[in-house]
Write a protein that holds these residues in place. Structure first.
Motif, short mmCIF file in Angstrom:
data_model
loop_
_atom_site.label_atom_id
_atom_site.label_comp_id
_atom_site.label_asym_id
_atom_site.label_seq_id
_atom_site.Cartn_x
_atom_site.Cartn_y
_atom_site.Cartn_z
N THR A 35 -9.73 120.07 69.06
CA THR A 35 -8.31 120.29 68.83
C THR A 35 -7.61 118.99 68.46
N GLY A 36 -7.91 117.92 69.16
CA GLY A 36 -7.32 116.63 68.85
C GLY A 36 -7.76 116.11 67.49
N ILE A 37 -9.01 116.36 67.15
CA ILE A 37 -9.52 115.93 65.84
C ILE A 37 -8.80 116.70 64.73
N LEU A 38 -8.69 118.00 64.89
CA LEU A 38 -8.00 118.82 63.88
C LEU A 38 -6.53 118.47 63.79
N THR A 39 -5.88 118.24 64.92
CA THR A 39 -4.46 117.86 64.92
C THR A 39 -4.26 116.55 64.17
N GLY A 40 -5.20 115.62 64.31
CA GLY A 40 -5.10 114.34 63.61
C GLY A 40 -5.27 114.46 62.11
N ILE A 41 -5.85 115.58 61.65
CA ILE A 41 -5.94 115.82 60.21
C ILE A 41 -4.66 116.48 59.72
N ILE A 42 -4.16 117.43 60.49
CA ILE A 42 -2.94 118.14 60.10
C ILE A 42 -1.73 117.20 60.17
N LEU A 43 -1.66 116.42 61.23
CA LEU A 43 -0.59 115.42 61.40
C LEU A 43 -1.25 114.04 61.40
N PRO A 44 -1.52 113.48 60.22
CA PRO A 44 -2.32 112.25 60.12
C PRO A 44 -1.80 111.12 61.01
N LYS A 45 -2.77 110.45 61.68
CA LYS A 45 -2.46 109.36 62.59
C LYS A 45 -3.03 108.04 62.10
N GLY A 46 -3.50 107.99 60.85
CA GLY A 46 -4.05 106.75 60.32
C GLY A 46 -5.56 106.64 60.42
N ASP A 47 -6.20 107.50 61.19
CA ASP A 47 -7.67 107.47 61.31
C ASP A 47 -8.25 108.79 60.80
N TRP A 48 -7.85 109.15 59.61
CA TRP A 48 -8.13 110.44 59.02
C TRP A 48 -9.60 110.59 58.61
N ASN A 49 -10.23 109.51 58.15
CA ASN A 49 -11.59 109.60 57.57
C ASN A 49 -12.63 110.10 58.56
N TRP A 50 -12.70 109.53 59.75
CA TRP A 50 -13.72 109.96 60.69
C TRP A 50 -13.45 111.38 61.17
N ARG A 51 -12.17 111.74 61.29
CA ARG A 51 -11.82 113.10 61.71
C ARG A 51 -12.31 114.12 60.68
N LEU A 52 -12.06 113.84 59.41
CA LEU A 52 -12.50 114.74 58.36
C LEU A 52 -14.03 114.83 58.33
N ALA A 53 -14.71 113.71 58.45
CA ALA A 53 -16.17 113.70 58.46
C ALA A 53 -16.71 114.52 59.64
N PHE A 54 -16.11 114.38 60.80
CA PHE A 54 -16.55 115.12 61.98
C PHE A 54 -16.40 116.62 61.77
N LEU A 55 -15.23 117.04 61.27
CA LEU A 55 -15.00 118.47 61.04
C LEU A 55 -15.89 119.02 59.93
N LEU A 56 -16.06 118.26 58.85
CA LEU A 56 -16.95 118.72 57.78
C LEU A 56 -18.38 118.87 58.28
N GLY A 57 -18.80 117.97 59.15
CA GLY A 57 -20.14 118.10 59.74
C GLY A 57 -20.27 119.35 60.58
N ALA A 58 -19.23 119.67 61.34
CA ALA A 58 -19.25 120.88 62.17
C ALA A 58 -19.28 122.14 61.31
N ILE A 59 -18.63 122.08 60.16
CA ILE A 59 -18.61 123.24 59.27
C ILE A 59 -19.91 123.33 58.47
N ALA A 60 -20.44 122.18 58.05
CA ALA A 60 -21.63 122.16 57.21
C ALA A 60 -22.92 122.48 57.97
N ALA A 61 -22.93 122.29 59.29
CA ALA A 61 -24.16 122.49 60.06
C ALA A 61 -24.75 123.89 59.91
N PRO A 62 -23.96 124.96 60.01
CA PRO A 62 -24.56 126.29 59.81
C PRO A 62 -25.15 126.47 58.41
N ALA A 63 -24.50 125.89 57.40
CA ALA A 63 -25.04 125.98 56.04
C ALA A 63 -26.36 125.23 55.93
N MET A 64 -26.46 124.09 56.61
CA MET A 64 -27.72 123.33 56.59
C MET A 64 -28.83 124.10 57.30
#
Length: 142
Positions: A35-64
């Motif tokens: 939730t905190g990771i997603l909130t940091g993407i919706i309301l950017p806090k300056g550390d957007w890159n790692w948050r996006l990478a973390f969420l993309l990894g969580a989404i991409a895992a089932p596809a992998m």
């Protein structure tokens, strides 16, 4: 409704979640609360890159998993869409009042022996037990 327990997959999945949580804390000093990771993407806090990478990894895992093993994850449910949406909204409200989600409190907070996280996780679990009992045995289930 039948539920099948898969201990090997559960152990592997839980281990990967733990490894991701430890890596995020080690390399970024951050807690792996979705939730905190997603909130940091919706309301950017300056550390957007790692948050996006973390969420993309969580989404991409089932596809992998599908690409590597050919085994798809079942995405069917007998639960009506309105109940899923309502449940999601209630969880969102609970996350706001609880100051975090099950991944942040349950995985990371309890590992740090945080009293607040232990209390929050016990509350999550008790609420889950009561909800499942009421829906399945009092209301007759879905």
């Amino acid at each position: 409704m039948e539920t099948s327990f898969t201990p090997i997959q559960a152990l592997l999945g839980g281990s990967l979640i733990g490894l991701a949580a430890v890596a995020l804390m080690t390399f970024h000093g951050r807690i792996a609360g979705m939730t905190g990771i997603l909130t940091g993407i919706i309301l950017p806090k300056g550390d957007w890159n790692w948050r996006l990478a973390f969420l993309l990894g969580a989404i991409a895992a089932p596809a992998m998993i599908l690409l590597l093993t050919g085994m798809s994850l079942p995405l069917q449910s007998d639960i009506p869409s309105w109940a899923i949406i309502s449940g999601g909204l209630l969880v969102g409200v609970g996350v706001a009042f609880g100051g975090g989600c099950t991944s942040g409190h349950g995985v990371c907070g309890m590992a740090r022996l945080s009293t607040r996280s232990i209390a929050a996780t016990l509350t999550f679990m008790a609420t889950t037990f009561v909800t499942v009992f009421v829906v399945r045995h009092v209301l007759g289930g879905f």
